[in-house]
Design a protein around this motif. Structure first.
Motif, PDB file in Angstrom:
ATOM      1  N   ARG A 224       0.826  -1.213   0.000  1.00  0.00           N
ATOM      2  CA  ARG A 224       0.000   0.000   0.000  1.00  0.00           C
ATOM      3  C   ARG A 224       0.858   1.260   0.000  1.00  0.00           C
ATOM      4  NH1 ARG A 224      -3.483  -2.714   3.808  1.00  0.00           N
ATOM      5  NH2 ARG A 224      -2.614  -1.518   5.539  1.00  0.00           N
ATOM      6  N   TYR A 225       2.096   1.143   0.482  1.00  0.00           N
ATOM      7  CA  TYR A 225       2.974   2.304   0.587  1.00  0.00           C
ATOM      8  C   TYR A 225       4.068   2.311  -0.483  1.00  0.00           C
ATOM      9  CZ  TYR A 225       0.658   2.499   5.075  1.00  0.00           C
ATOM     10  OH  TYR A 225      -0.295   2.554   6.065  1.00  0.00           O
ATOM     11  N   VAL A 226       4.546   1.136  -0.845  1.00  0.00           N
ATOM     12  CA  VAL A 226       5.575   1.004  -1.881  1.00  0.00           C
ATOM     13  C   VAL A 226       5.105  -0.090  -2.830  1.00  0.00           C
ATOM     14  CG1 VAL A 226       7.993   0.531  -2.373  1.00  0.00           C
ATOM     15  CG2 VAL A 226       7.378   1.677  -0.248  1.00  0.00           C
ATOM     16  N   ALA A 227       4.885   0.272  -4.085  1.00  0.00           N
ATOM     17  CA  ALA A 227       4.175  -0.623  -5.000  1.00  0.00           C
ATOM     18  C   ALA A 227       5.001  -1.811  -5.472  1.00  0.00           C
ATOM     19  CB  ALA A 227       3.679   0.169  -6.209  1.00  0.00           C
ATOM     20  N   SER A 228       6.333  -1.688  -5.478  1.00  0.00           N
ATOM     21  CA  SER A 228       7.153  -2.746  -6.044  1.00  0.00           C
ATOM     22  C   SER A 228       8.582  -2.631  -5.541  1.00  0.00           C
ATOM     23  CB  SER A 228       7.156  -2.662  -7.576  1.00  0.00           C
ATOM     24  OG  SER A 228       7.782  -1.449  -7.984  1.00  0.00           O
ATOM     25  N   ARG A 229       9.372  -3.666  -5.822  1.00  0.00           N
ATOM     26  CA  ARG A 229      10.797  -3.603  -5.489  1.00  0.00           C
ATOM     27  C   ARG A 229      11.475  -2.456  -6.224  1.00  0.00           C
ATOM     28  NH1 ARG A 229      15.737  -6.397  -8.370  1.00  0.00           N
ATOM     29  NH2 ARG A 229      14.736  -5.026  -9.892  1.00  0.00           N
ATOM     30  N   ASP A 230      11.095  -2.235  -7.478  1.00  0.00           N
ATOM     31  CA  ASP A 230      11.710  -1.157  -8.248  1.00  0.00           C
ATOM     32  C   ASP A 230      11.410   0.207  -7.638  1.00  0.00           C
ATOM     33  OD1 ASP A 230      12.649  -3.100  -9.902  1.00  0.00           O
ATOM     34  OD2 ASP A 230      11.673  -2.364 -11.725  1.00  0.00           O
ATOM     35  N   GLU A 231      10.192   0.382  -7.158  1.00  0.00           N
ATOM     36  CA  GLU A 231       9.856   1.650  -6.507  1.00  0.00           C
ATOM     37  C   GLU A 231      10.667   1.825  -5.227  1.00  0.00           C
ATOM     38  OE1 GLU A 231       6.016   3.643  -4.334  1.00  0.00           O
ATOM     39  OE2 GLU A 231       5.693   2.793  -6.346  1.00  0.00           O
ATOM     40  N   LEU A 232      10.892   0.729  -4.511  1.00  0.00           N
ATOM     41  CA  LEU A 232      11.711   0.787  -3.301  1.00  0.00           C
ATOM     42  C   LEU A 232      13.151   1.158  -3.647  1.00  0.00           C
ATOM     43  CD1 LEU A 232      11.994   0.405  -0.269  1.00  0.00           C
ATOM     44  CD2 LEU A 232      12.312  -2.050  -0.664  1.00  0.00           C
TER      45      LEU A 232
END
Length: 221
Positions: free
Chosen positions: A50-58
């Motif tokens: 809900r806060y970080v959509a994917s590993r790439d976004e992280l």
């Protein structure tokens, strides 16, 4: 109410990125996993998404944060002195010190690309801020030495585009010389940090200082 929700959201993201940095140091960028982050934080995976959509976004969050931290260090080191050579020494020293203190974040920025990850537009602004700070010393160059004339129209165009992005109007030869010096700076730091000078250089402080001065000479500082 909306403000409280946004503050809570930012607090969760801060917790997620803090845990991600710990795992970055343990597993490397390629081993970073949102599920693992969720597990360590005692959260279900669906809550993290809900806060970080994917590993790439992280990864993007970590890259943006690392660029910002490094830019902060360079800007703080430069200070208000108008001596370009002093600026350059301070900026170079701050990059090296930050890299030594944050080797995993440095590797995320300047090490091997993460398989399957392509940096989005979000990283351009923070990176530009860093390079603008590193180019800042040439504003105060004394002109002791003029960089080589640019004979390539393509390089001239490249220099104009980069100058516009960085907000600098110093001429193509000076700007390209500064970019070359910055590339050399990161090469020095990477060689030391990643062990390429082990059993080759025994006094890294002296070697680094020597090369920084040589680059300052090339820039006419």
């Amino acid at each position: 109410m909306a403000g409280q929700r946004e503050r809570a959201r930012q607090a969760y993201i801060a917790d997620i990125t803090a845990e991600a940095r710990r795992q970055l140091a343990r597993d490397g960028a390629a081993g970073l996993s949102l599920r693992s982050v969720a597990r360590e934080l005692g959260m279900v995976s669906s809550a993290v998404y809900r806060y970080v959509a994917s590993r790439d976004e992280l990864l993007t969050l970590l890259i943006v944060e690392a660029y910002g931290d490094l830019a902060d260090a360079v800007e703080a080191a430069i200070g208000g002195d108008d001596d370009g050579r002093v600026h350059w020494r301070s900026a170079c020293a701050s990059v090296r010190a930050w890299a030594v203190a944050h080797p995993h974040e440095y590797a995320l920025l300047y090490g091997s690309p993460v398989p399957g990850y392509s940096a989005p537009q979000d990283t351009i602004g923070p990176a530009t801020r860093l390079y603008a700070a590193l180019v800042e010393p040439v504003r105060h160059r004394r002109g002791r030495r003029r960089p080589s004339t640019v004979t390539s129209p393509v390089l001239e165009a490249d220099a104009e585009r980069v100058a516009a992005a960085l907000g600098f109007d110093v001429g193509a030869p000076v700007l390209l010389a500064a970019l070359g010096a910055i590339a050399s700076l990161f090469g020095l730091v990477s060689f030391e940090l990643f062990g390429h000078t082990n059993n080759v250089i025994t006094d890294h402080d002296a070697f680094f200082a020597l090369r920084v001065e040589a680059l300052a000479d090339e820039l006419g500082l």
